[in-house]
Design an enzyme around this catalytic site. Structure first.
Site: not given
Length: 494
Positions: A101-102, A40, A58, A168, A42
């Site tokens: 991604f985040s 794990m 994540q 991002r 963000d």
């Protein structure tokens, strides 16, 4: 079955195969969110939707190391008891095949939308050979998500002095008639910055401006930006990478903090004051906030740090979240306090009033590895005082919290905390009328210390033995513990 559903099913099967074994590990946290197994990082998509809090994260569901990112998912009705839901996103399309991604979440027309970064590696150099785009997924129920056919909704970084590939972590919100998102970015010369976009419908986005840019010691990349209005100020939270140490500040690999200012929504420019850390400990990164139906601004961060040793990886899991924190403004500084709902987890209160401490001593009934402590100390004439937690004389382990009156420093020392990285972190703290208040959360492998009603917070992962449950108080001269309360805290995940 479509590829996305198939990938989620494979990930769930991977987790199920080791979940029971992972749950037996002593360092598994009781009231902090951790992955059911494997990796794990963000927090993502933190949101309040249809009366419940949703927190995504994540997640690499095939090993305890960072890998192609999925989005894991928890929900809660009260920030105290949480339920794990099925994985929400898997890397399944050409534009996100190497990682979802985040990103963040927003409600529109009764649906929950996730806006995230799709990542593709274009070579073996992950710093330079990558392609990042922004994409959307939607859900009718907040559990099952479908990626939009129109993806990616932002296909490339804007022209100008903006790095074309590091682009991002969209955080989306609505202001008046438009949706806005901030994106983490850097210049071509490796200076961190934040980009601002605007949309009428979440689908078609226009670049507004480089909203803010680093000057001086402000890092080479700003990750995970978050902008919100609090008491008339626009607060920009971000995680700058590459800030160099200054005195006792900025000694983690990467930092997480905020600036206060004002965003001009027409020009997309943001004027702001100096950078402040959100946490002065070891393990705090990529914080994200949401607002709930009570109007509270709530923050959660990843309770780990990149490139730190993580002993739990040997037990098929890694990563955790901080407890939810309520952030408010006081004297132009953010104050962070534990969400009061956590009090629902309390059991077995033990309290003391006006205990005189000189030298080192322990109190009857005060020990454990899963506790909440509240105390107010009158320093009197002492120059150094504090407490040791997770103490085992047999294993020579202790985690030491010390206040130095002359230097006005609070020190969190984990050099003898057990396995894992050691070191110490320091925060400038002034006494109030010669008093220090501490609100401490001890879990199986973590420690969060809220100092002087949330003026400063220090967070760290520690990995002591099962025997390390002692708590002692110490002082070089007499101090008065005016009030002291201890509770055992129950598990938060169903």
């Amino acid at each position: 079955m479509n590829v996305h559903k198939q990938k989620i099913e494979e990930a769930e099967q991977s987790i199920a195969a080791v979940e029971n074994e992972v749950s037996q590990n002593y360092w598994r946290l009781h009231y902090h969110l951790t992955p059911p197994a494997y990796w794990m990082n963000d927090p993502n998509g933190f949101s309040f939707y249809k009366g419940e809090y949703h927190l995504f994260y994540q997640h690499h569901p095939f090993s305890a190391e960072w890998g192609p990112m999925y989005w894991g998912h928890f929900k809660s009705s009260d920030l105290a008891a949480w339920e794990r839901l099925p994985i929400a996103l898997a890397p399944s399309e050409d534009y996100d095949k190497d990682g979802c991604f985040s990103g963040s979440a927003i409600e529109k027309d009764g649906k929950l939308y996730l806006m995230y970064t799709g990542n593709v590696w274009t070579g073996n150099n992950y710093d330079e050979q990558l392609k990042q785009v922004q994409a959307l997924a939607q859900s009718e129920d907040g559990v099952t998500f479908e990626k939009l056919a129109d993806n990616p909704v932002i296909a490339e970084a804007p022209a100008g002095n903006i790095h074309p590939f590091h682009f991002r972590d969209p955080k989306v919100w609505k202001y008046q008639d438009f949706y806005y998102t901030v994106l983490g970015s850097k210049t071509k010369q490796n200076t961190g910055q934040v980009l601002l976009y605007r949309s009428a419908d979440l689908l078609k986005w226009e670049f507004v401006n480089v909203m803010a840019k680093g000057e001086g010691n402000f890092g080479f990349m700003w990750e995970c930006p978050d902008l919100f209005l609090l008491d008339g100020q626009d607060v920009l939270v971000m995680s700058p990478q590459g800030v160099k140490p200054e005195g006792h500040l900025y000694h983690n690999l990467h930092q997480a903090g905020y600036v206060l200012g004002k965003l001009n929504y027409e020009t997309g420019t943001y004027t702001h004051g100096p950078f402040h850390l959100l946490d002065y400990g070891f393990d705090f990164y990529a914080p994200q906030t949401t607002i709930d139906d009570k109007g509270r601004r709530i923050l959660i961060a990843w309770m780990d740090m990149w490139e730190s040793e993580m002993p739990t990886q040997n037990h098929n899991w890694a990563g955790a979240m901080t407890i939810p924190r309520i952030v408010t403004l006081k004297d132009n500084q953010l104050i962070s306090k534990p969400a009061p709902e956590i009090e629902k987890l309390r059991k077995n209160e033990v309290s003391y009033q006006h205990v005189t401490i000189e030298g080192e001593t322990s109190l009857e009934g005060i020990s454990g590895d899963c506790l909440e402590l509240e105390l107010t100390i009158h320093a009197k004439n002492a120059s150094q005082f504090g407490l040791k937690v997770r103490v085992s004389e047999e294993d020579k382990q202790e985690t030491v919290l010390t206040y130095h009156k002359k230097e006005q420093l609070f020190i969190f020392d984990r050099s003898q905390s057990g396995e894992g990285p050691g070191g110490e972190r320091k925060a400038d703290v002034k006494l109030n009328d010669n008093e220090l208040t501490l609100h401490i959360f001890i879990d199986k492998s973590s420690l969060e210390v809220f100092i002087n009603e949330g003026e400063k917070v220090m967070t760290g992962r520690i990995y002591p033995s099962q025997k390390a449950v002692g708590i002692t108080f110490f002082s070089d001269e007499s101090i008065d513990i005016i009030n002291f309360k201890k509770w055992h805290l129950e598990k938060s995940i169903k």
